[in-house]
Every structure is written in structure tokens, then in C-alpha cells.
Design a protein around this motif. Structure first.
Motif, PDB file in Angstrom:
ATOM      1  N   ILE A 186      23.357 -62.997 -13.578  1.00 14.41           N
ATOM      2  CA  ILE A 186      23.045 -61.328 -14.139  1.00 14.41           C
ATOM      3  C   ILE A 186      24.646 -61.345 -13.166  1.00 14.41           C
ATOM      4  CG2 ILE A 186      22.907 -59.018 -13.527  1.00 14.41           C
ATOM      5  CD1 ILE A 186      19.802 -60.204 -14.589  1.00 14.41           C
ATOM      6  N   SER A 187      24.461 -61.529 -11.226  1.00  9.37           N
ATOM      7  CA  SER A 187      25.761 -61.355 -11.171  1.00  9.37           C
ATOM      8  C   SER A 187      26.613 -62.046 -11.289  1.00  9.37           C
ATOM      9  CB  SER A 187      25.380 -62.107  -8.737  1.00  9.37           C
ATOM     10  OG  SER A 187      25.271 -63.044  -9.477  1.00  9.37           O
ATOM     11  N   SER A 188      27.202 -63.163 -12.112  1.00  3.13           N
ATOM     12  CA  SER A 188      27.679 -64.076 -12.448  1.00  3.13           C
ATOM     13  C   SER A 188      28.216 -63.089 -12.870  1.00  3.13           C
ATOM     14  CB  SER A 188      27.228 -65.325 -13.007  1.00  3.13           C
ATOM     15  OG  SER A 188      26.291 -65.396 -14.014  1.00  3.13           O
ATOM     16  N   ARG A 189      28.377 -62.348 -13.886  1.00  2.00           N
ATOM     17  CA  ARG A 189      28.918 -61.347 -15.276  1.00  2.00           C
ATOM     18  C   ARG A 189      28.988 -62.250 -16.223  1.00  2.00           C
ATOM     19  NH1 ARG A 189      33.820 -59.669 -14.169  1.00  2.00           N
ATOM     20  NH2 ARG A 189      34.207 -60.842 -12.516  1.00  2.00           N
ATOM     21  N   ALA A 190      27.890 -63.023 -16.390  1.00  2.00           N
ATOM     22  CA  ALA A 190      28.141 -63.817 -17.670  1.00  2.00           C
ATOM     23  C   ALA A 190      28.205 -63.720 -18.801  1.00  2.00           C
ATOM     24  CB  ALA A 190      27.302 -65.115 -17.770  1.00  2.00           C
ATOM     25  N   GLN A 191      28.766 -63.439 -19.805  1.00  2.00           N
ATOM     26  CA  GLN A 191      27.784 -63.251 -21.323  1.00  2.00           C
ATOM     27  C   GLN A 191      27.567 -64.185 -22.309  1.00  2.00           C
ATOM     28  OE1 GLN A 191      32.594 -62.820 -22.358  1.00  2.00           O
ATOM     29  NE2 GLN A 191      31.947 -61.390 -23.141  1.00  2.00           N
ATOM     30  N   ALA A 192      27.122 -64.858 -21.411  1.00  2.00           N
ATOM     31  CA  ALA A 192      26.460 -66.496 -22.862  1.00  2.00           C
ATOM     32  C   ALA A 192      25.828 -67.178 -21.492  1.00  2.00           C
ATOM     33  CB  ALA A 192      27.130 -66.579 -24.257  1.00  2.00           C
ATOM     34  N   VAL A 193      23.985 -67.994 -22.316  1.00  2.00           N
ATOM     35  CA  VAL A 193      24.562 -68.597 -21.062  1.00  2.00           C
ATOM     36  C   VAL A 193      23.912 -69.873 -22.124  1.00  2.00           C
ATOM     37  CG1 VAL A 193      22.081 -69.915 -19.993  1.00  2.00           C
ATOM     38  CG2 VAL A 193      22.930 -67.713 -19.819  1.00  2.00           C
ATOM     39  N   VAL A 194      24.631 -71.370 -22.173  1.00  2.00           N
ATOM     40  CA  VAL A 194      24.512 -72.597 -23.051  1.00  2.00           C
ATOM     41  C   VAL A 194      23.210 -72.960 -22.330  1.00  2.00           C
ATOM     42  CG1 VAL A 194      25.268 -73.948 -24.755  1.00  2.00           C
ATOM     43  CG2 VAL A 194      26.329 -72.085 -24.007  1.00  2.00           C
ATOM     44  N   TYR A 195      22.033 -74.001 -22.710  1.00  2.00           N
ATOM     45  CA  TYR A 195      21.368 -74.593 -22.895  1.00  2.00           C
ATOM     46  C   TYR A 195      20.515 -75.458 -23.466  1.00  2.00           C
ATOM     47  CZ  TYR A 195      17.568 -71.362 -24.991  1.00  2.00           C
ATOM     48  OH  TYR A 195      16.977 -71.198 -26.388  1.00  2.00           O
ATOM     49  N   SER A 196      20.217 -76.685 -22.718  1.00  2.00           N
ATOM     50  CA  SER A 196      19.865 -77.585 -23.815  1.00  2.00           C
ATOM     51  C   SER A 196      17.895 -77.293 -24.475  1.00  2.00           C
ATOM     52  CB  SER A 196      19.391 -78.818 -22.385  1.00  2.00           C
ATOM     53  OG  SER A 196      20.160 -79.172 -21.482  1.00  2.00           O
ATOM     54  N   GLY A 197      17.545 -76.568 -24.487  1.00  2.00           N
ATOM     55  CA  GLY A 197      16.972 -76.612 -25.584  1.00  2.00           C
ATOM     56  C   GLY A 197      15.359 -77.313 -25.583  1.00  2.00           C
ATOM     57  N   PHE A 198      15.146 -78.034 -24.342  1.00  2.00           N
ATOM     58  CA  PHE A 198      13.947 -78.581 -24.326  1.00  2.00           C
ATOM     59  C   PHE A 198      12.795 -78.525 -24.498  1.00  2.00           C
ATOM     60  CE2 PHE A 198      17.261 -80.806 -21.006  1.00  2.00           C
ATOM     61  CZ  PHE A 198      17.526 -81.755 -22.017  1.00  2.00           C
ATOM     62  N   SER A 199      12.797 -76.699 -24.040  1.00  3.80           N
ATOM     63  CA  SER A 199      11.800 -75.895 -24.622  1.00  3.80           C
ATOM     64  C   SER A 199      12.281 -74.779 -25.796  1.00  3.80           C
ATOM     65  CB  SER A 199      11.054 -74.803 -23.566  1.00  3.80           C
ATOM     66  OG  SER A 199      12.181 -74.364 -22.633  1.00  3.80           O
ATOM     67  N   ASN A 200      11.268 -74.084 -26.939  1.00  5.21           N
ATOM     68  CA  ASN A 200      11.144 -73.220 -27.788  1.00  5.21           C
ATOM     69  C   ASN A 200      12.086 -71.753 -27.141  1.00  5.21           C
ATOM     70  OD1 ASN A 200      11.056 -75.244 -29.334  1.00  5.21           O
ATOM     71  ND2 ASN A 200       9.075 -74.518 -29.980  1.00  5.21           N
ATOM     72  N   VAL A 201      12.065 -71.080 -25.747  1.00  2.00           N
ATOM     73  CA  VAL A 201      12.350 -70.456 -25.394  1.00  2.00           C
ATOM     74  C   VAL A 201      12.903 -70.575 -24.052  1.00  2.00           C
ATOM     75  CG1 VAL A 201      11.463 -67.849 -24.669  1.00  2.00           C
ATOM     76  CG2 VAL A 201       9.961 -69.236 -27.247  1.00  2.00           C
ATOM     77  N   PHE A 202      14.243 -69.751 -23.582  1.00  6.20           N
ATOM     78  CA  PHE A 202      14.685 -69.691 -22.388  1.00  6.20           C
ATOM     79  C   PHE A 202      13.820 -68.794 -21.888  1.00  6.20           C
ATOM     80  CE2 PHE A 202      18.257 -69.087 -19.310  1.00  6.20           C
ATOM     81  CZ  PHE A 202      18.876 -70.146 -19.397  1.00  6.20           C
ATOM     82  N   PRO A 203      13.438 -69.273 -20.653  1.00  5.38           N
ATOM     83  CA  PRO A 203      12.652 -68.893 -19.257  1.00  5.38           C
ATOM     84  C   PRO A 203      13.078 -67.201 -19.110  1.00  5.38           C
ATOM     85  CG  PRO A 203      12.941 -71.233 -18.590  1.00  5.38           C
ATOM     86  CD  PRO A 203      13.997 -70.427 -19.938  1.00  5.38           C
ATOM     87  N   LYS A 204      14.285 -67.132 -19.105  1.00  4.61           N
ATOM     88  CA  LYS A 204      14.807 -65.601 -18.584  1.00  4.61           C
ATOM     89  C   LYS A 204      15.166 -64.904 -19.639  1.00  4.61           C
ATOM     90  CE  LYS A 204      13.330 -66.413 -14.151  1.00  4.61           C
ATOM     91  NZ  LYS A 204      13.383 -67.876 -14.067  1.00  4.61           N
ATOM     92  N   GLN A 205      14.760 -65.380 -21.233  1.00  5.57           N
ATOM     93  CA  GLN A 205      15.836 -64.778 -22.365  1.00  5.57           C
ATOM     94  C   GLN A 205      15.635 -63.132 -22.848  1.00  5.57           C
ATOM     95  OE1 GLN A 205      15.111 -67.040 -26.003  1.00  5.57           O
ATOM     96  NE2 GLN A 205      14.137 -65.313 -26.341  1.00  5.57           N
ATOM     97  N   ASP A 206      14.309 -63.316 -22.117  1.00  4.50           N
ATOM     98  CA  ASP A 206      14.138 -61.112 -22.933  1.00  4.50           C
ATOM     99  C   ASP A 206      15.343 -60.373 -21.964  1.00  4.50           C
ATOM    100  OD1 ASP A 206      12.684 -61.804 -24.846  1.00  4.50           O
ATOM    101  OD2 ASP A 206      10.537 -61.666 -23.694  1.00  4.50           O
TER     102      ASP A 206
END
Length: 290
Positions: free
Chosen positions: A71-91
Motif C-alpha cells: 500500500i505504501s508503494s502506491r502500487a496499482q497491481a501486484v503480479v505474483y507467481s501463482g504457486f498457491s491459488n489465492v494471493f495471501p493479502k488479496q482481499d
């Protein structure tokens, strides 16, 4: 495909992006868009000097990263590797309007299939045309190298190394086995089915190495380090003959660029296939292990 249960809004180009894998950074770099990367897992694993100089936020590993830092990075999107089905902080991130997108390049077993994921970053950033052009260039270069490789000389090739009590090597249907095949190298496990890794005892490998011409990816950049980690390796014929090559002198370069530039790996393998007549200065990723 992306997660079928998620909606992704790509109508507006993403100007600020978190890339949690080296391969994502490599693809953004190929599009000259490293200036849009505002967060990474760990700076010590980055090869791209332009990105290092920009000092993006370090977020840690995917499973334990801090939503607050994203959040502090002011990112608009996070691209991750998808090793697990749900991104940990997704919600939490979605409630704040930050998209999370899985990148499944690591699932691809054909080298050009991995490179094609550069299109994701093209569409995400509003540079789809540039990404298509870059992918087309990579494909043409790959095919040109493959078609020029001389097929008459057989080079018996061993890949992998000891980890613990087992020797791990790419299975015959894997990404690496396909690269070796396209380079015209005679990979000794090419007929062993599977897309992951094979495991063997050292004794099994030792019994197969008397006719080996080339050993790649031993996991270390020097013979002393190989022998220090696995003293029995002194019995391996390729180690005695100096026909050993690896990328570990600059692992960051390899992991960042190899996924999107399989043509450069293929060019290295084509050079290694020349044996005694190879020019070591032509190698991009690989270096002789001495």
C-alpha cells in the motif's frame, strides 16, 4: 489462463506495479518498463541495474509479505507467481483497488511458451503492440538458431547435480529438455517422461557418465565448490575433462532473463555443441566451470 474466478480491469494502463518474481522483472525490462516497478521481493536477487538504482520497496517472500508495504508503494497491481491459488493479502488489497494477477509462466514446458507471457505485461501496461513485436523477434531468433544448428555431431549431455542424497535432473518432457533437444544435444534422460525433475542415486549417474561429452548446470561456478559440496564428484568423467558449464557465476542474470529470452539460452547451447571449436566469448548466460 488467469484465475477464472477473478475479474481483471485492464482498461487503464498500470503505471505502478509490484513484481514478485525475477522472471516478471525480466519481462518488464525487455519492454523498457522497469521504471514502473515500485516493489520487489528482494533487491539482492535483481540483475537489472536500472531497477536497482530506482530502489523499489522490498516486500519479502510471497507468503509472508506485508500488505502495508504494498500500500505504501502506491502500487496499482501486484503480479505474483501463482504457486498457491489465492494471493495471501488479496482481499485487503482488492478493497483498496489494488489488483493481484498470477503469472503462470513457470507452468509452460515449451521455452517459447514461457516467453509468451511477456504479452501479459504488455497488455497490463498499455504496451501490447511492443510486447507482441518483442515476442515475435524472440520466436524468429529462436527458430533461426534452431535451424542453423548442425545435427550430425552427437554430444552426449548430462544435466543436474547432487542435492542431498540424490541427483536431480530435468525430465524428458520438461522445459530444459526441450531446449537441449532444440539445440541438437543428446540429453541422456530425454526418453524419461515427465515435466518436472528426475531423481537418481549418485552411483546410477556415475555408471552413465563414461561417454558424456558435456555436463551443464552442476549448481556451482567452480570445480572446487562442486568437490567441496560433493567429494564423490571427483569420479565424474566430465569434471576431469573440463566439459562443465553453468550460469551460477551470475544467477540473477539467468533467473531474470532466461524465461523471456530462451533464444539466448539456445544460442549458448548451440555454442556448447561445437565442443573444442566453441568460442567462450559468445556465451551469454553460461561460463566454463574451472
Amino acid at each position: 489462463p488467469l484465475n477464472p474466478t477473478m475479474d481483471y480491469d485492464l482498461s487503464e494502463p498500470v503505471e505502478r506495479i509490484v513484481c514478485l518474481s525475477s522472471t516478471h522483472i525480466g519481462m518488464m525490462g525487455e519492454l523498457n518498463l522497469e521504471n514502473r516497478i515500485v516493489g520487489v521481493s528482494n533487491l539482492k536477487y535483481i540483475y537489472n541495474e536500472k531497477l536497482i538504482s530506482r530502489a523499489p520497496v522490498e516486500l519479502g517472500e510471497e507468503q509472508t509479505l506485508s500488505a502495508e508495504k504494498i500500500i505504501s508503494s502506491r502500487a496499482q497491481a501486484v503480479v505474483y507467481s501463482g504457486f498457491s491459488n489465492v494471493f495471501p493479502k488479496q482481499d485487503v488489497l482488492h478493497k483498496l483497488g489494488i489488483q493481484t494477477l498470477p503469472n503462470y509462466d513457470w507452468r509452460e514446458v515449451h521455452p517459447l511458451g514461457r516467453a509468451e507471457w511477456i504479452l501479459l505485461f504488455g497488455y497490463l501496461t498499455g504496451h501490447a503492440d511492443e510486447a507482441k513485436k518483442k515476442f515475435d523477434e524472440i520466436c524468429k531468433n529462436y527458430d533461426n538458431i534452431k535451424n542453423k544448428i548442425q545435427s550430425e555431431r552427437s554430444v552426449q549431455t548430462l544435466s543436474g547435480n547432487m542435492t542431498g542424497d540424490y541427483w536431480y535432473a530435468p525430465a524428458g518432457d520438461s522445459y530444459h529438455a526441450q531446449l537441449l533437444r532444440d539445440a541438437g544435444l543428446s540429453y541422456i534422460f530425454s526418453d524419461q517422461s515427465g515435466t518436472g525433475s528426475l531423481s537418481f542415486s549418485f552411483e546410477h549417474i556415475l555408471g552413465m557418465t563414461s561417454g558424456i561429452d558435456l555436463w551443464i548446470n552442476p549448481g556451482f561456478e567452480s570445480k572446487n565448490k562442486i568437490l567441496s559440496a560433493h567429494p564423490k564428484s571427483k569420479l565424474l568423467q566430465p569434471l576431469k575433462e573440463s566439459s562443465v558449464f553453468c550460469y551460477t557465476h551470475n544467477s540473477n542474470k539467468y533467473w531474470e532473463l532466461s524465461s523471456c529470452r530462451p533464444d539466448l539460452i539456445l544460442a549458448d547451447y548451440a555454442e556448447l555443441k561445437k565442443g573444442a571449436s566453441m568460442n567462450l566469448e559468445n556465451l551469454f548466460f553460461y561460463k566454463q566451470v574451472e
